[in-house]
Design a protein around this motif. Structure first.
Motif, short mmCIF file in Angstrom:
data_model
loop_
_atom_site.label_atom_id
_atom_site.label_comp_id
_atom_site.label_asym_id
_atom_site.label_seq_id
_atom_site.Cartn_x
_atom_site.Cartn_y
_atom_site.Cartn_z
N ASP A 23 -0.59 -6.39 4.37
CA ASP A 23 -1.96 -6.32 5.43
C ASP A 23 -2.83 -5.78 5.08
O ASP A 23 -3.93 -6.12 5.43
CB ASP A 23 -1.23 -5.57 6.71
N GLY A 24 -3.04 -5.36 3.76
CA GLY A 24 -3.99 -4.87 3.07
C GLY A 24 -4.77 -3.87 3.70
O GLY A 24 -5.78 -3.41 3.50
N ILE A 25 -3.65 -2.87 4.81
CA ILE A 25 -4.00 -1.91 5.86
C ILE A 25 -5.41 -0.60 4.75
O ILE A 25 -6.22 -0.20 4.64
CB ILE A 25 -3.72 -1.58 7.12
N LEU A 26 -3.88 0.03 4.50
CA LEU A 26 -4.53 0.55 2.84
C LEU A 26 -4.63 0.04 1.66
O LEU A 26 -4.61 -0.77 1.45
CB LEU A 26 -3.24 1.65 2.62
N ASP A 27 -5.72 0.32 0.86
CA ASP A 27 -5.68 0.39 -0.58
C ASP A 27 -4.51 0.11 -1.01
O ASP A 27 -3.66 0.71 -0.97
CB ASP A 27 -7.43 0.77 -0.73
N ALA A 28 -5.14 -0.45 -2.45
CA ALA A 28 -4.25 -0.83 -2.94
C ALA A 28 -3.99 0.40 -4.33
O ALA A 28 -2.08 0.39 -3.75
CB ALA A 28 -4.23 -1.97 -4.15
N ASP A 29 -4.29 1.46 -3.64
CA ASP A 29 -3.92 2.52 -4.72
C ASP A 29 -4.02 3.66 -3.95
O ASP A 29 -2.81 4.49 -4.75
CB ASP A 29 -5.82 3.10 -5.35
N LEU A 48 0.75 14.07 -2.39
CA LEU A 48 0.19 13.11 -1.52
C LEU A 48 -1.63 13.43 -1.60
O LEU A 48 -2.92 12.51 -2.57
CB LEU A 48 0.40 11.93 -0.57
N LEU A 49 -1.66 14.40 -0.96
CA LEU A 49 -3.23 14.44 -0.73
C LEU A 49 -3.97 14.87 -1.86
O LEU A 49 -5.08 14.87 -2.38
CB LEU A 49 -3.30 15.57 0.06
N GLU A 54 -7.49 12.76 -6.31
CA GLU A 54 -7.61 11.99 -7.79
C GLU A 54 -8.41 10.54 -7.84
O GLU A 54 -8.50 10.20 -8.13
CB GLU A 54 -6.78 11.93 -8.72
N ILE A 55 -7.50 10.15 -7.35
CA ILE A 55 -8.15 8.18 -7.10
C ILE A 55 -9.57 8.56 -6.04
O ILE A 55 -10.19 7.83 -6.83
CB ILE A 55 -7.00 7.30 -5.48
N ARG A 56 -10.24 9.39 -5.64
CA ARG A 56 -11.13 9.56 -4.92
C ARG A 56 -11.70 9.81 -5.89
O ARG A 56 -13.33 9.21 -6.27
CB ARG A 56 -11.43 10.64 -3.57
N LYS A 57 -11.82 10.98 -6.88
CA LYS A 57 -12.17 11.22 -7.40
C LYS A 57 -13.45 10.01 -8.82
O LYS A 57 -14.07 9.91 -9.56
CB LYS A 57 -11.70 12.41 -8.32
N LEU A 59 -13.21 6.84 -8.58
CA LEU A 59 -13.42 5.96 -7.75
C LEU A 59 -15.31 5.82 -7.50
O LEU A 59 -15.68 5.25 -8.26
CB LEU A 59 -12.81 5.77 -6.69
N LEU A 60 -15.41 7.51 -7.55
CA LEU A 60 -16.55 8.03 -7.17
C LEU A 60 -17.34 7.92 -9.12
O LEU A 60 -18.25 7.30 -9.17
CB LEU A 60 -16.97 9.93 -7.30
N LYS A 61 -16.29 8.26 -9.69
CA LYS A 61 -16.98 7.84 -11.24
C LYS A 61 -17.33 6.46 -11.65
O LYS A 61 -18.15 6.83 -11.67
CB LYS A 61 -16.10 8.83 -12.05
N ALA A 62 -16.68 5.63 -10.93
CA ALA A 62 -16.58 4.12 -11.62
C ALA A 62 -17.54 3.61 -10.43
O ALA A 62 -18.61 3.25 -11.29
CB ALA A 62 -15.54 3.87 -10.85
#
Length: 78
Positions: A23-29, A48-49, A54-57, A59-62
């Motif tokens: 569905d793509g409701i949640l992002d792939a990461d 999980l949190l 880690e994923i957020r960090k 993405l922000l760096k990118a």
């Protein structure tokens, strides 16, 4: 009398993740993070949190690197 198949927790989670990925409701990461933790039998709220943080960090760096790179391009065009 026919017996209904009662799904296991693993089956329910697998179906949920497959639906979310399709569905793509949640992002792939996010889906990948849940899958990875689940595969290692390490899925918990805290872990999980942490993984999502880690994923957020990353993405922000990118995004910052991309933004800074765009700024460099604009200055070289002037």
């Amino acid at each position: 009398m026919a017996l209904n198949h009662i799904k296991t927790v693993s089956e329910v989670i697998s179906e949920f993740l497959e639906t979310q990925a399709a569905d793509g409701i949640l992002d792939a990461d996010t889906v990948a993070a849940v899958n990875t933790l689940r595969k290692h039998d390490d899925l918990s709220k805290i872990k999980l949190l942490r993984k999502l943080e880690e994923i957020r960090k990353e993405l922000l760096k990118a995004q910052v690197a991309n933004f800074e790179g765009e700024g460099d391009d604009k200055s070289s065009q002037d």
